[in-house]
Design a protein around this motif. Structure first.
Motif, short mmCIF file in Angstrom:
data_model
loop_
_atom_site.label_atom_id
_atom_site.label_comp_id
_atom_site.label_asym_id
_atom_site.label_seq_id
_atom_site.Cartn_x
_atom_site.Cartn_y
_atom_site.Cartn_z
N LEU A 56 39.11 38.02 32.74
CA LEU A 56 39.60 38.47 33.13
C LEU A 56 40.86 39.06 34.14
CD1 LEU A 56 41.88 35.24 33.81
CD2 LEU A 56 43.23 35.78 32.40
N ASN A 57 40.61 38.57 35.53
CA ASN A 57 41.88 39.94 35.82
C ASN A 57 42.47 39.09 37.76
OD1 ASN A 57 40.05 39.41 38.33
ND2 ASN A 57 39.54 41.93 38.55
N SER A 58 43.05 40.03 37.92
CA SER A 58 44.03 39.62 38.90
C SER A 58 43.33 39.75 40.64
CB SER A 58 45.65 39.83 38.72
OG SER A 58 46.36 39.37 39.73
N HIS A 59 43.39 38.54 41.76
CA HIS A 59 42.98 39.24 42.99
C HIS A 59 43.87 40.39 42.98
CE1 HIS A 59 42.18 38.02 46.25
NE2 HIS A 59 43.12 37.95 47.43
N GLY A 60 42.60 40.86 43.84
CA GLY A 60 43.38 41.85 44.63
C GLY A 60 43.07 43.53 43.57
N GLU A 61 42.75 43.37 42.29
CA GLU A 61 42.23 44.46 41.35
C GLU A 61 40.56 44.90 41.05
OE1 GLU A 61 42.50 43.29 37.02
OE2 GLU A 61 45.30 42.67 37.72
N GLY A 62 39.75 44.23 42.69
CA GLY A 62 38.71 44.35 42.27
C GLY A 62 38.12 44.00 41.01
N TYR A 85 46.63 33.46 28.24
CA TYR A 85 46.66 34.64 27.88
C TYR A 85 48.33 35.33 28.10
CZ TYR A 85 46.46 39.71 30.96
OH TYR A 85 46.71 41.01 30.42
N ASN A 86 48.85 34.76 28.97
CA ASN A 86 50.03 34.96 29.56
C ASN A 86 51.07 34.39 28.33
OD1 ASN A 86 49.87 36.26 32.22
ND2 ASN A 86 49.86 34.61 32.80
N GLY A 87 50.55 34.12 27.47
CA GLY A 87 51.54 32.88 26.86
C GLY A 87 51.33 33.56 24.81
N ARG A 88 50.16 34.81 24.65
CA ARG A 88 49.81 35.78 24.29
C ARG A 88 50.72 37.38 24.26
NH1 ARG A 88 45.65 39.00 23.94
NH2 ARG A 88 45.41 38.99 21.87
N LEU A 89 50.77 37.16 25.65
CA LEU A 89 51.79 38.34 25.96
C LEU A 89 53.60 37.89 25.81
CD1 LEU A 89 50.38 39.25 29.52
CD2 LEU A 89 50.20 40.48 27.44
N LYS A 90 53.56 36.22 26.06
CA LYS A 90 55.13 36.05 25.99
C LYS A 90 55.27 36.22 23.74
CE LYS A 90 56.82 32.86 27.70
NZ LYS A 90 58.24 32.76 28.26
N GLU A 146 49.78 35.97 37.76
CA GLU A 146 49.98 35.28 37.70
C GLU A 146 49.00 34.07 38.17
OE1 GLU A 146 51.90 34.58 42.10
OE2 GLU A 146 53.45 36.82 41.23
N PRO A 147 49.32 33.28 37.60
CA PRO A 147 48.04 32.22 37.62
C PRO A 147 47.16 31.67 39.12
CG PRO A 147 49.85 30.91 36.76
CD PRO A 147 50.29 32.49 37.03
N SER A 148 48.15 31.50 40.41
CA SER A 148 47.56 31.47 41.27
C SER A 148 46.51 32.58 41.96
CB SER A 148 48.81 31.08 42.11
OG SER A 148 49.41 32.61 42.91
N LYS A 149 46.44 33.50 41.30
CA LYS A 149 45.95 35.13 41.28
C LYS A 149 44.74 35.48 40.55
CE LYS A 149 49.70 37.76 44.00
NZ LYS A 149 50.86 38.63 44.58
N ALA A 150 44.73 34.81 39.73
CA ALA A 150 43.91 34.77 38.28
C ALA A 150 42.53 34.95 38.83
CB ALA A 150 44.06 33.63 37.26
N GLN A 151 41.44 35.30 38.90
CA GLN A 151 39.93 35.30 38.46
C GLN A 151 39.31 35.92 37.12
OE1 GLN A 151 39.57 37.60 43.54
NE2 GLN A 151 39.89 38.56 41.28
N LEU A 152 37.83 34.94 36.64
CA LEU A 152 37.16 35.36 35.74
C LEU A 152 35.99 35.60 36.69
CD1 LEU A 152 37.64 34.41 33.15
CD2 LEU A 152 36.40 32.38 33.29
N GLY A 187 60.33 45.40 37.34
CA GLY A 187 60.66 46.70 37.07
C GLY A 187 60.32 46.98 35.76
N THR A 188 59.41 46.04 35.07
CA THR A 188 59.50 46.64 33.66
C THR A 188 57.21 46.25 33.46
OG1 THR A 188 58.92 44.05 32.51
CG2 THR A 188 60.79 45.15 32.85
N GLN A 189 57.02 46.98 32.03
CA GLN A 189 55.97 47.06 32.07
C GLN A 189 55.08 46.17 32.36
OE1 GLN A 189 53.51 49.43 32.49
NE2 GLN A 189 51.72 48.08 32.09
N ALA A 190 55.84 45.03 31.44
CA ALA A 190 55.45 43.79 30.93
C ALA A 190 54.93 42.92 32.33
CB ALA A 190 56.23 43.34 30.00
N SER A 191 55.69 42.94 33.60
CA SER A 191 55.32 42.19 34.31
C SER A 191 54.26 42.73 34.84
CB SER A 191 56.61 42.93 35.49
OG SER A 191 56.55 44.04 36.06
#
Length: 290
Positions: A220-226, A35-40, A185-191, A176-180
């Protein structure tokens, strides 16, 4: 092999092939890396489009300044003379003042743009429809294609402050960018699967079952997004087809209401005595006079 249809919200991303006997830690790690590789790759492609049109990035202290301001502050782009594209350049001023305007010549532009098209095709969302899984190897190959094209056009490398060079060396600063906000983050990734969080340190079969030849949707989402929204019972395609059928039926009923013609009463099937005459052999009886 089980096929995971990975989504972010309701957006289709890619297919990931694995086994139900795989541990969830490695599956989540690989999916997040893809996922992050596609964004890069997409970030690099966007910057390379600008590189093909307006040359290398200006030093941070010169960005956004007018020619008069640059002259007044006595600033100079020392990398402009060092980073000349192969075959020379033509001047094409950057309207937003991010790049130095030294546009590569047409042949070198084609090298950059072809690599952009090839890399994007390798990570295209249409691969989901083609049932083609995406792998970390494919991500690495796409990055190598882009890096090779930049090396051909700029054999002396890009300036150290150019975002494309920083992306290739994994030293980019996205703060400070939209891309961020898009990167996970791998440590916060949830499936998630069927509204249920896939926990770490488990086997995939604990959540998907032991049937290894299947295809499921995971989100796929990040921890805290619910928890993400669950998949609809019917797809958009089926819903559209149902609506079209309902509309067609409604139009047919309207036509029947407007049709007051009773000529159908002359038909055999509307004659109550037709069956009786047929049984008694009285069908099509003719009388001849004289």
């Amino acid at each position: 092999m089980v096929l995971l249809h990975v989504k972010r919200g309701d957006e289709d991303l890619f297919l990931y092939e694995t086994s139900v006997n795989e541990d969830t830690n490695s599956v989540i790690r690989d999916i997040t890396a893809i996922y992050n590789g596609r964004l890069k790759i997409e970030r690099i492609c966007m910057e390379m489009e600008e590189l093909a049109s307006h040359g290398t990035l200006l030093p941070p202290e010169m960005m956004g300044l007018t020619d008069e301001q640059v002259e007044e502050l006595k600033l100079k782009d020392v990398w402009a003379e060092k980073c000349i594209p192969s075959g020379g350049f033509v001047f094409n001023k950057d309207p937003i003042g991010r790049r130095n305007g030294q546009q590569p010549k047409e042949k070198m532009q084609e090298v950059l743009r072809k690599s952009i098209g090839d890399a994007r095709a390798m990570i295209n969302k249409k691969l989901v429809l083609a049932k083609t899984p995406l792998t970390l190897k494919t991500i690495a190959e796409a990055l190598n294609i882009l890096k090779g094209a930049v090396t051909i056009v700029y054999p002396m490398q890009l300036p150290p402050h150019d975002t494309i060079r920083m992306e290739f060396s994994n030293t980019e600063d996205l703060s400070g960018t939209q891309a961020s906000k898009e990167v996970i983050e791998p440590s916060k990734a949830q499936l998630w699967f069927a509204g249920r969080l896939i926990l770490n340190d488990k086997q995939l079969s604990d959540f998907l079952g032991r049937h290894d030849k299947t295809k499921v949707v995971v989100k796929l989402n990040s921890h805290g997004e619910g928890p993400p929204s669950r998949e609809p019972v019917i797809t958009d395609e089926i819903r559209k087809r149902m609506m079209a059928d309902a509309y067609r039926r409604q139009e047919e009923l309207k036509k029947l209401e407007l049709d007051e013609d009773d000529h159908y009463l002359n038909s055999n099937w509307a004659d109550g005595g037709h069956l009786k005459r047929q049984v008694h052999g009285l069908e099509n009886v003719r009388f001849r006079v004289g």
